[in-house]
Design an enzyme around this catalytic site. Structure first.
Site, PDB file in Angstrom:
ATOM      1  CG  HIS A  93      31.474  41.262  59.247  1.00 57.91           C
ATOM      2  ND1 HIS A  93      31.931  40.180  59.657  1.00 57.91           N
ATOM      3  CD2 HIS A  93      31.980  40.537  57.773  1.00 57.91           C
ATOM      4  CE1 HIS A  93      32.739  39.060  59.511  1.00 57.91           C
ATOM      5  NE2 HIS A  93      33.026  39.513  58.323  1.00 57.91           N
TER       6      HIS A  93
ATOM      7  CG  ASP B 125      35.062  46.804  60.570  1.00 61.47           C
ATOM      8  OD1 ASP B 125      36.118  46.160  59.865  1.00 61.47           O
ATOM      9  OD2 ASP B 125      34.198  45.498  60.654  1.00 61.47           O
TER      10      ASP B 125
ATOM     11  CD  GLN C 216      35.622  44.392  52.793  1.00 67.38           C
ATOM     12  OE1 GLN C 216      36.464  43.903  51.815  1.00 67.38           O
ATOM     13  NE2 GLN C 216      35.858  43.273  52.801  1.00 67.38           N
TER      14      GLN C 216
ATOM     15  CE  LYS D 100      38.031  40.652  55.465  1.00 75.24           C
ATOM     16  NZ  LYS D 100      37.166  40.284  54.372  1.00 75.24           N
TER      17      LYS D 100
ATOM     18  CB  CYS E 233      30.068  37.481  58.107  1.00 74.18           C
ATOM     19  SG  CYS E 233      30.519  36.011  58.096  1.00 74.18           S
TER      20      CYS E 233
HETATM   21  C1  PLP Z   1      33.601  44.798  56.812  1.00 77.64           C
HETATM   22  C2  PLP Z   1      34.357  43.529  57.669  1.00 77.64           C
HETATM   23  N1  PLP Z   1      34.733  43.359  58.577  1.00 77.64           N
HETATM   24  C3  PLP Z   1      35.271  42.686  59.455  1.00 77.64           C
HETATM   25  C4  PLP Z   1      36.015  41.758  59.024  1.00 77.64           C
HETATM   26  C5  PLP Z   1      36.015  40.544  59.802  1.00 77.64           C
HETATM   27  O1  PLP Z   1      37.628  40.033  59.246  1.00 77.64           O
HETATM   28  P1  PLP Z   1      38.307  38.582  60.066  1.00 77.64           P
HETATM   29  O2  PLP Z   1      37.087  38.050  59.363  1.00 77.64           O
HETATM   30  O3  PLP Z   1      40.113  38.778  59.124  1.00 77.64           O
HETATM   31  O4  PLP Z   1      38.445  38.977  61.035  1.00 77.64           O
HETATM   32  C6  PLP Z   1      35.785  41.250  57.106  1.00 77.64           C
HETATM   33  C7  PLP Z   1      35.458  40.671  56.857  1.00 77.64           C
HETATM   34  O5  PLP Z   1      35.248  39.608  56.228  1.00 77.64           O
HETATM   35  C8  PLP Z   1      34.491  42.812  57.233  1.00 77.64           C
HETATM   36  O6  PLP Z   1      34.391  42.740  55.523  1.00 77.64           O
END
Ligand code: PLP
Ligand code: PLP
Lengths: 414, 145, 414, 145
Positions: free
Chosen positions: A130, A208, A211, A234, A372
């Site tokens: 991401h 990370d 998910q 999430k 993203c």
């Molecule tokens: C794998 C992963 N990493 C990071 C993020 C970033 O999360 P957030 O936007 O809540 O900071 C997301 C979600 O969009 C994600 O799916």
């Protein structure tokens, strides 16, 4: 729709009743919400916990000597205990509250990155990260002179372990920062093996878990991880709250990210000295109500149990792959052995945006775009995909509705 | 379809998406420009040629959703033979149709009104207006002067 | 208690009924909450706005093409419009959502500080700053080699304007970063005059409006400010949301603070390019529900009107000074001409902590300690103070209860 | 007072706050240490002297709230004449009284129990335990060996 329950221990109708929003209509159709990987809906208990705090027990935390402040501090610190238990952290002081996974990653890039990664040393990520696990490293590279390495994924959408090892081999990687579950392909990465590999070559590992933490039990000690990040929103919690877990000895060696109230030991006009973790990393009034909400969300999923949740979502994912594959011209991206409840796909002759809009007209919410993960789109040879993602409140019937909806999309474009 | 899920995708839009009239490149042109929407990868490349103070030729290569493709193509119909002033007036009126849901009676948006339904989908506005942004850029393009 | 209303346009009983928590009992006494400067209580409309979003209209913002996401984006961006109107910003893109005032200050120190303040140039603060406006500058100094200057306050607790000018005079100050209202002394600083002075000597001005924005109308254009920061939780909004306002041309010239989703234009494995403000500064999923709550809070105070709020609080402050001064052995700190609803005091022979605990036993919540302004304590020659602070729901009767409570504290220590 | 707002501030605490028995410094000492609580400025400085394996003398200079001052002073009573092992046992028992609200029957906390009410005020725990932290440090202090 047939809401047959295949995961024996999960009473799906009861669970759905816990989520007020699931009864809403969209364009006069019953809402079919298949966008939980972007942000999940909130159960009644989370809403109630926040309302209850605001109505009966609210004040700023930590600095107050009065009853309201003590009770609010108890609730805030109680949420930290819940997160520590969720991740099986060795100690509650290893849990730092941030805004979201993105801030957690930036905190690590900034604080650990500028002090523990020497210019010239590398951070290793994968091709399926991401943006939150790409852009902070670009920024660290440009400010601090580190290098960035990208481990390949296979065509099935799994981590190429040989490539990871090849890219660690020279011992110049300080940190392997990698997703625990891809938000596009659904792939679970072999986190414990990755940790062992990283450690063998002298690198730390950040997972990370944005998910991953939603769908399965996570044990940071069993994984032998060094850092773990996720977002509350999430995990059925409110927006505005995220988590960074790191080993205490690493946190002890890290300077603060932001300065202000609560993170200091002493302040004079001339200098400041830092409090111990976790407070060193929580500057200013924290997201108090949001931590309380996240605590309630953790209680909620824990009461249901990750065994039941994982079984339910495995069933949904298998069913989803089966019914979507049956649609002619539909292509599912990724075919990992070990995957969570996320299915990305393309439909021949129909752009993902048109898919999403036409499904929305039928009350079905899916996401479309690059999710993203723009570089991954390039790797997969697509501009964008549509993505259906599942939560503990998702039913087989909703997946059947998606399949039917997609057939109507094809008719429109037919 | 019975419940009109496809309201937005009027037949004119679907026709032009499947078989655009102005697809391709101009070999002789006096302006060109690209527009793109990184969020979804929509991309359009426009070529234009003027003659006698009017737009004499236009072509586009569009890779994107049905709305962007149809918007590029219907724009071609609408601007051919127009002066720059008329084109800017059309662009303004069309952008107003998309962002507010209504457009002034003049200039006559004609077939462009088929895209009016996009107004209800704020996240799709950019799909419809992308070609017009590219056209504004192509009109200002001096590099082939 | 006599809840006589002295500010003619503010119906205090009606207002109090809007705040569910105010009916609570503490130690079996009616809650008298005089700690709003630390964090304010939340009106029903704020709670309802957040609940309504979670129950009927929730999804992640910006990236979704479906109805829920579009409606949530509308609400989130609508909150930005409300903040822009509150501050009379020239443009909505000048409003950046952060977690709190502390993060806003850190964002400026990090992004503006490392690119627009050259090593050797100075940041000028005052002796009465909150740690949030001290520690980030210590960190910037240590990382980037700026210097820090401290403008004196007078014994009355007002900014020594001559000293400010003297410390600006060499033209080497890049930024005057100063409170708009002291959280300890209640002093309103002459923001417009300070801005003119800063600009005359080539410095930009940042106003820490954490306290000021709660009590009076703020017009950043009329003040000719460059940066303005505040926290939502003190303005009757939820925790987890703060604001940075800055002139668009300054924001345009600033690099991002954090990297991730939503703040980029394009990302490849090799590089990222930044979105325009405000998105450049909002990485990852923002505090969606919290922005919505803050929007509702702004609607609430705007409907009451800052004229009425300011008049009510002026009345309370005058009353508070009168009744507290009448207590023998009680010393009020600061005697500024222009002050907001915050009164800090010491009581001879009784430590502030004991004051707070004994008041709490009577249901009265005040704060005691250094109020995150440790250096100011040194300047004032005290270790700590007790502080009573007033909000739009505070009554004269509550201030009388405080005075009575303090007399009982004196008896215990008598 | 009728409604016992001052439960916490028992007469023993008020007495010792107003007129501490062990206030001052030792001119001859074999250990000293400071404890402070930056949050409120509470500060205590302790001096100790051992003789025959026991604590023979103790003095403190405390600037802080009533709880801290009384805790320092009552600690003085409690530890005088005790061995180090006995002192550590007292410290553990007292800290447990403050953090959990109860303490084991032995060692006998005696007058220290007057501070038991602090347990209900989590933000004041440190006021009561600060002197004991300083004492642990003073016992470990080697600099005057
Ligand atoms: C794998 C992963 N990493 C990071 C993020 C970033 O999360 P957030 O936007 O809540 O900071 C997301 C979600 O969009 C994600 O799916
Ligand atoms: C003047 C002032 N500045 C900054 C802050 C910091 O606010 P927050 O903790 O919400 O970031 C506060 C509040 O504590 C304050 O009163």
């Amino acid at each position: 729709m047939s809401d047959v329950l295949h995961a024996p221990t999960l009473d799906i109708e009861k669970i759905r009743a816990d989520f007020p929003i699931l009864g809403q209509l969209v364009h006069n159709k019953k809402l079919v919400f298949l966008d939980s990987a972007a942000s999940a809906q909130k159960p009644r208990v989370v809403i109630d916990a926040m309302v209850n705090a605001m109505e009966t027990q609210y004040a700023n935390v930590h600095r107050g000597l009065h009853w309201m402040s003590e009770r609010t501090s108890d609730a805030y610190e109680g949420a930290r205990d819940k997160v520590a238990a969720l991740l099986n952290a060795r100690d509650r002081s290893e849990i730092i509250f941030t805004r979201n996974a993105t801030e957690s990653l930036n905190l690590v890039a900034h604080s650990f990155g500028r002090t523990h990664i020497k210019p010239g040393q590398a951070v290793l990520i994968s091709q399926m990260e991401h943006h939150a696990n790409i852009v902070p490293w670009h920024m660290l590279r440009d400010a601090h002179g580190i290098t960035l390495r990208i481990a390949r994924i296979t065509d099935a959408g799994e981590i190429d372990m040989d490539d990871v090892e090849a890219k660690l081999a020279d011992g110049n990687v300080a940190l392997l920062s990698i997703t625990h579950m891809s938000n596009v392909l659904g792939t679970y990465t072999p986190a414990a093996r990755l940790a062992a590999l990283a450690h063998r070559y002298g690198a730390k590992i950040l997972l990370d878990g944005s998910q991953a933490v939603v769908h399965r039990a996570v044990d940071v000690q069993a994984l032998d991880a060094d850092f773990y990040v996720f977002s509350g929103h999430k995990l059925y919690g409110p927006s505005g709250i995220g988590v960074l877990w790191a080993r205490r000895e690493i946190l002890d060696s890290m300077p603060p990210f932001m300065g202000g109230g609560d993170m200091i030991d002493r302040v004079s006009y001339e200098r400041s000295t830092w409090a111990k973790p976790p407070f060193r990393f929580e500057a200013g009034t924290p997201a108090i109500l949001e931590a309380i909400g996240l605590g309630a969300a953790i209680d909620y999923v824990s009461a249901i149990g990750f065994d039941a949740i994982a079984a339910h979502e495995r069933d949904l994912t298998e069913h989803g792959i089966a019914v979507l594959s049956a649609i002619e011209g539909l292509h599912i991206l990724g075919a990992a052995q070990d995957r969570g409840g996320v299915i990305s796909f393309t439909l021949d002759g129909v752009h993902a945006h048109d898919v999403a809009t036409l499904l929305d007209k039928q009350g079905i919410a899916v996401r479309a775009g690059h999710h993203c993960a723009e570089p991954l789109m390039g790797r997969l040879g697509v501009d964008s995909t549509a993505r259906a993602s599942f939560a503990l409140y998702t039913t087989r019937g909703e997946i059947d509705a998606l399949a039917a909806g997609l057939r109507r999309v094809k008719q429109v474009f037919g | 379809m019975s419940d009109n899920i496809a309201d937005l995708y009027q037949s004119l839009i679907m026709e032009r998406t499947k078989a655009p009239h102005h697809a391709g490149r101009l070999s002789a042109f006096d302006g060109d420009a690209e527009g793109d929407n990184p969020m979804c990868g929509d991309r359009t490349h426009l070529w234009i040629r003027r003659a006698g103070g009017k737009l004499a030729a236009i072509a586009h290569e569009t890779r994107g959703c049905a709305i962007t493709t149809a918007a590029s193509d219907l724009m071609g119909d609408a601007v051919l033979g127009k002066t720059e002033a008329e084109i800017y007036a059309l662009a303004d009126a069309f952008e107003s149709l998309i962002s507010t849901g209504t457009a002034p009676a003049t200039p006559d948006l004609a077939d462009l009104r088929a895209l009016g339904g996009v107004h209800e989908y704020r996240s799709r506005h950019r799909c419809a207006t992308l070609p017009w942004q590219a056209l504004r850029a192509a009109l200002k393009d001096q590099s082939h002067g």
